[in-house]
Enzyme design. Structure first.
Site, mmCIF file in Angstrom:
data_model
loop_
_atom_site.group_PDB
_atom_site.id
_atom_site.type_symbol
_atom_site.label_atom_id
_atom_site.label_comp_id
_atom_site.label_asym_id
_atom_site.label_seq_id
_atom_site.Cartn_x
_atom_site.Cartn_y
_atom_site.Cartn_z
ATOM 1 N N ASN A 10 0.901 -1.116 -0.115
ATOM 2 C CA ASN A 10 0.062 0.030 -0.042
ATOM 3 C C ASN A 10 0.804 1.361 0.147
ATOM 4 O OD1 ASN A 10 -1.808 2.239 0.484
ATOM 5 N ND2 ASN A 10 -2.255 1.510 2.718
ATOM 6 N N LYS A 12 0.155 4.279 -0.199
ATOM 7 C CA LYS A 12 -0.872 5.545 0.086
ATOM 8 C C LYS A 12 -0.418 6.769 -0.663
ATOM 9 C CE LYS A 12 -0.036 3.262 4.735
ATOM 10 N NZ LYS A 12 0.142 3.305 6.167
ATOM 11 N N HIS A 96 -9.680 1.121 4.836
ATOM 12 C CA HIS A 96 -8.197 1.258 5.648
ATOM 13 C C HIS A 96 -8.445 2.256 6.847
ATOM 14 C CE1 HIS A 96 -4.148 2.691 6.179
ATOM 15 N NE2 HIS A 96 -3.690 1.531 5.777
ATOM 16 N N GLU A 98 -6.868 4.631 7.644
ATOM 17 C CA GLU A 98 -6.702 6.047 7.432
ATOM 18 C C GLU A 98 -8.093 6.844 6.740
ATOM 19 O OE1 GLU A 98 -3.007 5.697 5.163
ATOM 20 O OE2 GLU A 98 -2.055 4.885 7.102
ATOM 21 N N GLU A 168 -5.243 -4.926 10.630
ATOM 22 C CA GLU A 168 -4.257 -3.907 10.880
ATOM 23 C C GLU A 168 -4.556 -2.886 11.968
ATOM 24 O OE1 GLU A 168 -2.343 -2.610 6.993
ATOM 25 O OE2 GLU A 168 -4.003 -1.480 7.126
ATOM 26 N N GLY A 174 2.566 2.236 10.597
ATOM 27 C CA GLY A 174 3.540 3.439 10.490
ATOM 28 C C GLY A 174 4.191 3.901 11.728
ATOM 29 N N SER A 213 3.632 -2.058 10.293
ATOM 30 C CA SER A 213 5.046 -2.169 10.251
ATOM 31 C C SER A 213 5.461 -3.473 9.967
ATOM 32 C CB SER A 213 5.347 -1.622 11.724
ATOM 33 O OG SER A 213 5.136 -0.442 12.095
#
Ligand code: PGA
Length: 251
Positions: A10, A12, A96, A98, A168, A174, A213
């Protein structure tokens, strides 16, 4: 049941034509078709056409990072599932963290996107996961269960024949803080058990990816867990060397 590992990158909101070209050429050069593992990338929309032109006919697949639930119409700035399919996408990320946290996508919005993906022939990768606060409050299974129920309630269990789940944990995305293989495995087993009460065969065949991560050093141990079937990789998918190290761990 042997499920084929999927290593998904991904990207992003990162990239440029130069970066996309060199990253994809690096991935093509450094990897080959593998019976145990699939490789896929998720570029931003403007680079899907370039991605298709470089990867078409290769062993690497691609997908979109989100989609609008509507088929077409007056939705300036949005992209539909049929447009992604038209760009050769096989997959699309749905929900996701985000999208949920920054763009306020609710469980209902996520379910609508999941359905739109299936309707346009894409394979949705449904992202679920708890925040740090929810984990510390002992809410992990309740949160993940609720996120799954919203989708199952809308599309039914059969839809998971053509879908992937990515667990996730938000606190691991991240941050460099990876869930331990045991922490991840325990949530993956919870997801599979929950779905197996609805359909044992679909649940057994379903790929459940871990994201948060993932890197070349922790991938081997994560992928060795019985219910972890690959990774959704952010940061480490932005250089060919790091991403290929994860693909090698899977293969
Ligand atoms: P990360 O991102 O690998 O950089 O933690 C994962 C993701 O957001 O899918």
């Amino acid at each position: 049941m042997m499920r084929k590992i999927l290593v998904a990158g991904n990207w992003k909101m990162h990239g440029s034509k130069t970066m996309v070209r060199s990253l994809l050429e690096g991935l093509l050069k450094g990897s080959s078709m593998n019976g145990n593992a699939d490789l896929a990338v998720f570029p931003s929309f403007p680079y899907l056409s370039l991605t298709e032109s470089i990867l078409s006919g290769s062993h690497i697949q691609w997908g979109g990072q989100t989609l609008n639930p509507n088929a077409q119409g007056a939705h300036s700035g949005e992209t539909s599932g049929s447009m992604l399919a038209d760009m050769g996408c096989r997959y699309v990320l749905v929900g996701h963290s985000e999208r949920r946290s920054i763009y306020a996508e609710s469980d209902v919005d996520v379910a609508l996107r999941f359905k739109a993906a299936l309707d346009t022939g894409l394979e949705p990768v449904l992202c679920v996961g708890e925040t740090q606060e929810e984990r510390e409050g002992g809410q992990t299974e309740a949160v993940v269960g609720r996120q799954l129920d919203a989708v199952i309630g809308s599309v039914g269990m059969d839809a998971f024949n053509h879908a992937i789940i990515a667990y996730e944990p938000v606190w691991a995305i991240g941050t460099g803080l990876t869930a331990t293989p045991q922490q991840a495995q325990s949530v993956h087993a919870f997801i599979r058990d929950k779905l197996s009460s609805l359909d044992v065969i679909i649940s057994d065949q379903l790929r459940i990816l871990y994201g948060g991560s993932v890197n070349g050093s922790n991938a081997v141990e994560l992928f060795a867990q019985s219910d972890i079937d690959g990774g959704l990789v952010g940061g480490a998918s932005l250089t060919a060397e790091d991403f290929l190290a994860i693909y090698s761990a899977a293969a």
